[in-house]
Design a protein around this motif. Structure first.
Motif, PDB file in Angstrom:
ATOM      1  N   ASP A 217       0.827  -1.461  -0.034  1.00  0.00           N
ATOM      2  CA  ASP A 217       0.050   0.162  -0.021  1.00  0.00           C
ATOM      3  C   ASP A 217       0.657   1.341  -0.006  1.00  0.00           C
ATOM      4  N   ARG A 218       0.119   2.333  -0.008  1.00  0.00           N
ATOM      5  CA  ARG A 218       1.015   3.822   0.052  1.00  0.00           C
ATOM      6  C   ARG A 218       1.801   3.942   1.142  1.00  0.00           C
TER       7      ARG A 218
ATOM      8  N   THR B 275      -6.114  -3.172  -3.392  1.00  0.00           N
ATOM      9  CA  THR B 275      -6.124  -1.918  -2.332  1.00  0.00           C
ATOM     10  C   THR B 275      -7.290  -1.244  -2.834  1.00  0.00           C
ATOM     11  N   GLU B 276      -8.009  -0.221  -1.919  1.00  0.00           N
ATOM     12  CA  GLU B 276      -8.772   0.810  -2.146  1.00  0.00           C
ATOM     13  C   GLU B 276      -8.483   1.922  -1.229  1.00  0.00           C
ATOM     14  N   GLY B 277      -8.047   2.764  -1.710  1.00  0.00           N
ATOM     15  CA  GLY B 277      -7.608   3.800  -0.698  1.00  0.00           C
ATOM     16  C   GLY B 277      -6.663   3.330   0.366  1.00  0.00           C
ATOM     17  N   ARG B 278      -6.932   3.567   1.515  1.00  0.00           N
ATOM     18  CA  ARG B 278      -6.359   2.927   2.953  1.00  0.00           C
ATOM     19  C   ARG B 278      -6.539   1.556   3.157  1.00  0.00           C
TER      20      ARG B 278
ATOM     21  N   ASP C  85      -8.266  -1.804   7.139  1.00  0.00           N
ATOM     22  CA  ASP C  85      -7.968  -0.398   7.081  1.00  0.00           C
ATOM     23  C   ASP C  85      -7.369  -0.417   8.643  1.00  0.00           C
TER      24      ASP C  85
ATOM     25  N   ASP D 151      -7.587   0.844  -6.446  1.00  0.00           N
ATOM     26  CA  ASP D 151      -8.593   1.982  -6.572  1.00  0.00           C
ATOM     27  C   ASP D 151      -9.606   1.707  -7.422  1.00  0.00           C
TER      28      ASP D 151
END
Length: 296
Positions: A136-137, A191-194, A211, A280
């Motif tokens: 993830d980010r 992943t989707e956002g956080r 999350d 996303d």
């Protein structure tokens, strides 16, 4: 880069590279939608059907195609099978082998992190029988394991699903009471956002959303028994079947999805049935020497 609800080709291994004996072994999509493909000289490629997939150690190059254009990063002296690839913050690359043996001094380190210069900077123990891996980010590494991991001796694999930091420390592991089932086999990750979404099955098929800011994961039924990959955007999702069928769904409750329609991917080439990545609301997949994306 625009996206579409029909598959759009993003990148293709140039014909001149293929003719020069360069092969694409594994690939991934970064948290910001960067397609990354590991390309190696043919001399390092192992014979079809053998494992590891490359003769170790090997040198190669990660080709990254992103919103800012294309760039290439060398890898020098990679010492794990190139089964899985992931991007980490700071221009780093994670290369991971699916399997790990228990040795006299502990479990084999089957993850290698390379810096932007292509030099090895860290080795990680990522568990045994890794089926799917995404990042993830924030640099967390999310993994799901196969049955030999779930029921083997490796402590990470026995978690079934797990989140690690870039030093290999556990940042999330499931409480099986929350999951409502015990993982048998991992399937895919997105992943989707956080939120990280992990697909797996036990007695039935499940989708777990984690999350880090929430105390408990989201647990939903999976509308496709064994998808290659999937993407989620709010109340919409798309799942890719091994036979090349896209299943489009809408969320019907907190616990599940309603199938809306099915369609063929409709692209040429042999579909990669081992991996596809959701970022996303965009699903990325490979067919032949081409890479495609489709919006949920």
């Amino acid at each position: 880069m625009s996206v579409s609800d029909r598959p759009v080709e993003v990148w293709r291994l140039p014909e001149e590279e293929w003719k020069a004996g360069r092969r694409a072994l594994t690939w991934t999509v970064g948290p910001d939608g960067e397609l990354a493909v590991l390309v190696v000289p043919e001399q390092y490629v192992a014979p079809a059907g053998s494992w590891p997939y490359a003769r170790l150690p090997f040198d190669g190059e990660v080709v990254v195609h992103g919103p800012q254009g294309e760039w290439r990063m060398p890898l020098t002296g990679a010492g794990v099978s190139p089964d899985l690839l992931a991007l980490l913050p700071g221009g780093r690359v994670l290369l991971a082998g699916r399997r790990a043996d228990e040795q006299a001094d502990g479990w084999e380190r089957n993850g290698q992190v390379f810096g932007p210069d292509g030099r090895l900077t860290r080795e990680l123990q990522l568990g045994d029988d890794v089926v799917a891996l995404t990042t993830d980010r924030d640099g967390r590494i999310w993994l799901v394991f196969g049955d030999e991991g779930n029921y083997g001796d490796n402590p990470l694999g026995r978690c079934g699903l797990v989140g690690l930091d870039t030093a290999g420390r556990i940042v999330w592991r499931p409480d099986f009471k929350d999951l409502g089932d015990h993982p048998l086999e991992g399937l895919a990750a997105a992943t989707e956002g956080r939120r990280a979404w992990l697909a797996w099955y036990g007695d039935s098929s499940h989708l777990t959303g984690i999350d880090p800011a929430e105390a408990r994961p989201v647990v939903m039924r999976l509308p496709a028994r064994q998808p290659v990959g999937f993407a989620i955007a709010g109340d919409r999702a798309v799942f890719l079947q091994p036979g090349g069928e896209l299943i489009r769904c809408e969320r019907e409750s907190r616990k599940g999805w309603r199938e809306v329609r099915r369609e063929r991917v409709g692209v040429l080439g042999d579909l990669d049935r081992e991996r596809a990545y959701g970022r996303d609301g965009v699903l990325w997949f490979r067919s032949g020497n081409g890479w495609f994306r489709v919006e949920v």
